[in-house]
Design a protein around this motif. Sequence first.
Motif, PDB file in Angstrom:
ATOM      1  N   ARG A 156       3.482  11.247  -8.267  1.00 18.64           N
ATOM      2  CA  ARG A 156       3.394  11.465  -9.704  1.00 18.64           C
ATOM      3  C   ARG A 156       2.293  12.461 -10.052  1.00 18.64           C
ATOM      4  N   TYR A 157       1.158  12.394  -9.371  1.00 15.67           N
ATOM      5  CA  TYR A 157       0.016  13.227  -9.740  1.00 15.67           C
ATOM      6  C   TYR A 157      -0.177  14.445  -8.834  1.00 15.67           C
ATOM      7  N   ARG A 158       0.602  14.537  -7.751  1.00 14.58           N
ATOM      8  CA  ARG A 158       0.536  15.724  -6.895  1.00 14.58           C
ATOM      9  C   ARG A 158       1.822  16.541  -6.963  1.00 14.58           C
ATOM     10  N   GLY A 159       2.847  15.950  -7.546  1.00 18.66           N
ATOM     11  CA  GLY A 159       4.132  16.624  -7.630  1.00 18.66           C
ATOM     12  C   GLY A 159       5.158  15.974  -6.721  1.00 18.66           C
ATOM     13  N   ALA A 160       6.405  15.959  -7.156  1.00 19.48           N
ATOM     14  CA  ALA A 160       7.473  15.298  -6.410  1.00 19.48           C
ATOM     15  C   ALA A 160       7.678  15.899  -5.028  1.00 19.48           C
ATOM     16  N   ASP A 161       7.347  17.197  -4.888  1.00 17.61           N
ATOM     17  CA  ASP A 161       7.541  17.865  -3.603  1.00 17.61           C
ATOM     18  C   ASP A 161       6.286  17.874  -2.742  1.00 17.61           C
ATOM     19  N   ALA A 162       5.210  17.274  -3.223  1.00 13.71           N
ATOM     20  CA  ALA A 162       3.950  17.279  -2.473  1.00 13.71           C
ATOM     21  C   ALA A 162       4.083  16.441  -1.202  1.00 13.71           C
ATOM     22  N   GLU A 163       3.495  16.925  -0.120  1.00  8.86           N
ATOM     23  CA  GLU A 163       3.505  16.173   1.135  1.00  8.86           C
ATOM     24  C   GLU A 163       2.426  15.107   1.083  1.00  8.86           C
ATOM     25  N   VAL A 164       2.830  13.867   1.213  1.00 15.66           N
ATOM     26  CA  VAL A 164       1.869  12.772   1.123  1.00 15.66           C
ATOM     27  C   VAL A 164       1.055  12.688   2.415  1.00 15.66           C
ATOM     28  N   PRO A 165      -0.137  12.069   2.362  1.00 18.20           N
ATOM     29  CA  PRO A 165      -0.940  11.897   3.573  1.00 18.20           C
ATOM     30  C   PRO A 165      -0.147  11.198   4.671  1.00 18.20           C
TER      31      PRO A 165
ATOM     32  N   GLY B  41      -6.734  11.621  -1.677  1.00 15.41           N
ATOM     33  CA  GLY B  41      -7.181  12.986  -1.422  1.00 15.41           C
ATOM     34  C   GLY B  41      -6.133  13.834  -0.703  1.00 15.41           C
ATOM     35  N   PRO B  42      -6.374  15.150  -0.542  1.00 16.84           N
ATOM     36  CA  PRO B  42      -7.564  15.895  -0.994  1.00 16.84           C
ATOM     37  C   PRO B  42      -7.630  15.980  -2.521  1.00 16.84           C
ATOM     38  N   TRP B  43      -8.842  15.974  -3.023  1.00 14.58           N
ATOM     39  CA  TRP B  43      -9.066  15.831  -4.452  1.00 14.58           C
ATOM     40  C   TRP B  43      -9.176  17.164  -5.185  1.00 14.58           C
ATOM     41  N   GLU B  44      -8.795  17.104  -6.452  1.00 21.90           N
ATOM     42  CA  GLU B  44      -8.945  18.240  -7.354  1.00 21.90           C
ATOM     43  C   GLU B  44      -9.775  17.781  -8.551  1.00 21.90           C
ATOM     44  N   GLU B  45     -10.370  18.735  -9.251  1.00 16.67           N
ATOM     45  CA  GLU B  45     -11.242  18.369 -10.372  1.00 16.67           C
ATOM     46  C   GLU B  45     -10.486  17.595 -11.452  1.00 16.67           C
ATOM     47  N   LYS B  46      -9.218  17.887 -11.620  1.00 19.07           N
ATOM     48  CA  LYS B  46      -8.433  17.178 -12.635  1.00 19.07           C
ATOM     49  C   LYS B  46      -8.321  15.690 -12.341  1.00 19.07           C
TER      50      LYS B  46
ATOM     51  N   GLN C 191       3.331   8.462   5.035  1.00 23.44           N
ATOM     52  CA  GLN C 191       4.627   8.932   5.504  1.00 23.44           C
ATOM     53  C   GLN C 191       5.341   7.903   6.370  1.00 23.44           C
ATOM     54  N   ALA C 192       4.604   6.891   6.817  1.00 23.25           N
ATOM     55  CA  ALA C 192       5.157   5.939   7.782  1.00 23.25           C
ATOM     56  C   ALA C 192       5.694   4.676   7.134  1.00 23.25           C
ATOM     57  N   ASP C 193       6.131   4.762   5.873  1.00 25.84           N
ATOM     58  CA  ASP C 193       6.611   3.568   5.202  1.00 25.84           C
ATOM     59  C   ASP C 193       7.933   3.062   5.784  1.00 25.84           C
ATOM     60  N   TRP C 194       8.606   3.879   6.557  1.00 26.13           N
ATOM     61  CA  TRP C 194       9.857   3.492   7.205  1.00 26.13           C
ATOM     62  C   TRP C 194       9.618   2.864   8.578  1.00 26.13           C
ATOM     63  N   TYR C 195       8.375   2.914   9.066  1.00 23.06           N
ATOM     64  CA  TYR C 195       8.086   2.516  10.446  1.00 23.06           C
ATOM     65  C   TYR C 195       7.965   0.996  10.537  1.00 23.06           C
TER      66      TYR C 195
ATOM     67  N   THR D 189       0.822  -1.208   0.000  1.00 27.09           N
ATOM     68  CA  THR D 189       0.000   0.000   0.000  1.00 27.09           C
ATOM     69  C   THR D 189       0.852   1.252   0.000  1.00 27.09           C
ATOM     70  N   MET D 190       1.865   1.268   0.853  1.00 29.29           N
ATOM     71  CA  MET D 190       2.735   2.431   0.971  1.00 29.29           C
ATOM     72  C   MET D 190       3.469   2.701  -0.345  1.00 29.29           C
ATOM     73  N   LYS D 191       4.114   1.665  -0.855  1.00 30.85           N
ATOM     74  CA  LYS D 191       4.948   1.830  -2.043  1.00 30.85           C
ATOM     75  C   LYS D 191       4.116   2.224  -3.263  1.00 30.85           C
ATOM     76  N   VAL D 192       2.971   1.576  -3.424  1.00 33.63           N
ATOM     77  CA  VAL D 192       2.147   1.826  -4.600  1.00 33.63           C
ATOM     78  C   VAL D 192       1.584   3.234  -4.579  1.00 33.63           C
ATOM     79  N   PHE D 193       0.881   3.587  -3.528  1.00 33.57           N
ATOM     80  CA  PHE D 193       0.128   4.838  -3.544  1.00 33.57           C
ATOM     81  C   PHE D 193       0.974   6.066  -3.210  1.00 33.57           C
ATOM     82  N   LYS D 194       2.107   5.853  -2.552  1.00 36.73           N
ATOM     83  CA  LYS D 194       3.043   6.963  -2.383  1.00 36.73           C
ATOM     84  C   LYS D 194       3.614   7.360  -3.739  1.00 36.73           C
ATOM     85  N   SER D 195       3.923   6.361  -4.574  1.00 38.88           N
ATOM     86  CA  SER D 195       4.435   6.632  -5.925  1.00 38.88           C
ATOM     87  C   SER D 195       3.391   7.332  -6.783  1.00 38.88           C
ATOM     88  N   VAL D 196       2.146   6.870  -6.697  1.00 35.20           N
ATOM     89  CA  VAL D 196       1.069   7.489  -7.472  1.00 35.20           C
ATOM     90  C   VAL D 196       0.840   8.918  -7.008  1.00 35.20           C
TER      91      VAL D 196
END
Length: 276
Positions: A164-173, A227-232, A177-181, A154-161
């Motif tokens: 990709r669609y929020r920007g490389a610098d976007a803060e993930v939910p 989320g949070p979602w945008e119309e695009k 963020q706890a993929d290292w835990y 779950t972490m690896k898949v959706f963090k990558s997505v």
Amino acid sequence: MSSFKPRQLVPFSPSVIAEFLGTCTLDIAEQFVRQLEPFAPGAIIHDNGCGGGAVTQAIMATNPPESIRIKATDVNGAVISGLIAQAATKSWPVDVSEMNSTALTFPDNYFSHNILNFVVLQAWRDDAKMAGEMFRTLKSGGIAVVTTFEDLPTMKVFKSVYKRYRGADAEVPEMMQADWYRDQEVRKALSKGGFAEANIKSERATTRVRVQSARRWCEIGWSLGGGPWEEKDENLWNEAIDYALEIFVGGSWWQADADGDGGWMELTASVAVASK
């Protein structure tokens, strides 16, 4: 904040969560509960962050003494309805209530066991406080069990997505963020909470989860964590799911069926057992 939601969004519900997780939390709970010493008559056990009640179900499958009592709590009142209904139907000795694992209202030295099954990933910022509450409410000689995933697709898949669609610098939910835990972080938290390092042991457990449709699994995961979602996002929905699917089925955790969209997902967990 925008309230927009893509029309393709899979609505959140306990049944959708159950479909996404499959039997993994129950499988792991059954493995570590069987390895514990048999529950003594009169034992009071905390199913801490109970969700749908995997730990309670695993305990009851051992045919424990009729005099035990289980206190099942979860911070999310919406997810405990299934356990409440199941306990009533099967006459299980369990009291279910809404409660935060970092601020328990139980007295000191109360439980024989305090079990936290895959909850710490949702509260890792307060892990030491959570561990401290486990320590406080355990009797002397009591047992704490904390599980966390060592490898979580779950972490690896959706963090990558997300990146990709929020920007490389976007803060993930926060959940992503706890993929290292992992196990070492659990052990640190237990030590900070009061458990002696010498009294903490760790083991590995694995489970294979049936996934009826890999694409459906990706749609649920993106709905829960995108989320949070945008119309695009509505127009990009299929593209995002295609990308998630590519990562998911390409992982070492995936074993596809010979035909169709289904298969098996293998998950590895750590099980930390600490005595007070």
